[in-house]
Design an enzyme around this catalytic site. Structure first.
Site, PDB file in Angstrom:
ATOM      1  CB  SER A 112      -0.817  -0.138   1.147  1.00 58.77           C
ATOM      2  OG  SER A 112      -1.711   1.034   1.098  1.00 58.77           O
ATOM      3  CD  GLU A 204      -2.662  -2.286  -4.023  1.00 69.86           C
ATOM      4  OE1 GLU A 204      -3.738  -2.580  -3.638  1.00 69.86           O
ATOM      5  OE2 GLU A 204      -1.859  -1.691  -3.584  1.00 69.86           O
ATOM      6  CG  HIS A 269      -5.419  -2.412  -0.230  1.00 71.32           C
ATOM      7  ND1 HIS A 269      -4.656  -1.899  -1.202  1.00 71.32           N
ATOM      8  CD2 HIS A 269      -5.388  -1.673   0.796  1.00 71.32           C
ATOM      9  CE1 HIS A 269      -4.073  -1.009  -0.603  1.00 71.32           C
ATOM     10  NE2 HIS A 269      -4.329  -0.912   0.725  1.00 71.32           N
TER      11      HIS A 269
END
Length: 299
Positions: A112, A204, A269
């Site tokens: 992330s 992502e 995620h």
């Protein structure tokens, strides 16, 4: 360079380079990490009260110092981010990368917002890293835990990752790079921006509407970041709107690149996310949905 793998008795440093760490998730994860046979050293920002602004785990200086001290500690073999959020980019200019380079190779793991640190460690230190689930997350389930453990201790067992379906068929090989889309886009123009040239790119994101994804893809395309890319592997787009709309967007923006594109590869995620090494040579077969690593990420 490939960092050394972990062994029983090694020290793993847990750091918080981005947002505040949920105490309940942290305390639940600590016995799991200790169960790997490592000493877990917890950085001061991990258990600190939120900083100012409150979406950071501490001041930029404190988070940079926590990361730097963990890396410079000769006893630490792995630096693992407790969680993402936001803030890693803010501390990059406060890190003495020359000192970290002199300290020798170590493992960086996280995902992330930690994409900013993956890019920095790759650019400034020339190291492969692990795009992995993080302990203080509801997504740190049994599969994610075991896959991360194997990646750290038994990297030769993770030489193939399977999943996903082809949006654009074909095969490609190159160095694996990328991570979180919004972090890659916001890093353009910085020393750590890098590019997708000669690379297979992971992408992502989470909680970004389709038009915002469109803007980020377009920004990367117009900047030339995708010039010379060899293949694209897409992970989760959690809470990013209708999956069919995201798929149409990907085909519209990335399809014209003319390289293999595979979707729904299961990282990011999402629950049961695998750990995926960055900075290593891979072969992508979009038709079979396989990503094969030419050698283990750690030695």
């Amino acid at each position: 360079m490939r960092p050394p793998r972990l062994r029983a008795g090694d020290t793993l440093a847990l750091v918080a380079p981005s947002g505040p760490v949920p105490a309940d998730l942290l305390e639940k994860a600590l016995p799991v990490l200790s169960g790997w046979g490592v000493e877990v050293r917890i950085g001061p920002c991990v258990r600190a009260s939120p900083g100012s602004p409150p979406y950071l785990s501490g001041s930029d200086a404190a988070r940079a110092a926590e990361f730097t001290e963990a890396w410079l500690d000769p006893g630490v073999r792995c630096v693992l981010a407790a969680r993402g959020g936001y803030g890693a980019q803010r501390m990059l200019d406060l890190v003495d990368w020359a000192a970290l380079r002199d300290a020798g190779p170590k493992v960086l793991a996280g995902s992330s917002d930690v994409t900013a640190l993956h890019r920095a460690v790759n650019v400034h230190l020339g190291l492969s890293t692990l795009f992995s689930p993080m302990p203080a997350s509801v997504l740190f389930d049994d599969f994610a835990v075991e896959h991360l453990r194997r990646a750290l201790f038994e990297p030769e067992r993770n030489v193939v990752v399977r999943g996903g379906t082809a949006l654009v068929p074909g095969r490609a090989s190159g160095i694996l790079t990328g991570g979180n889309l919004s972090l890659l886009a916001s890093g353009l123009g910085t020393p750590e921006a890098g590019s997708g040239r000669d690379a297979v790119v992971l992408l992502e994101d989470v909680t970004e509407s389709v038009y915002r994804l469109d803007r980020m893809f377009t920004q990367l395309l117009r900047s030339g970041w995708f010039d010379g890319v060899r293949g694209i592997v897409l992970g989760s787009w959690a809470a990013c709107g209708d999956p069919a709309e995201v798929r149409r967007l990907v085909l519209d923006r990335l399809g014209p690149l003319g390289v293999p594109v595979v979707e729904e590869f299961g990282f990011g995620h999402v629950a049961s996310s695998p750990t995926v090494p960055l900075g290593v040579q891979v072969s992508l077969d979009a038709d079979l949905g396989t990503l094969t690593f030419d050698s283990p990420a750690l030695i």
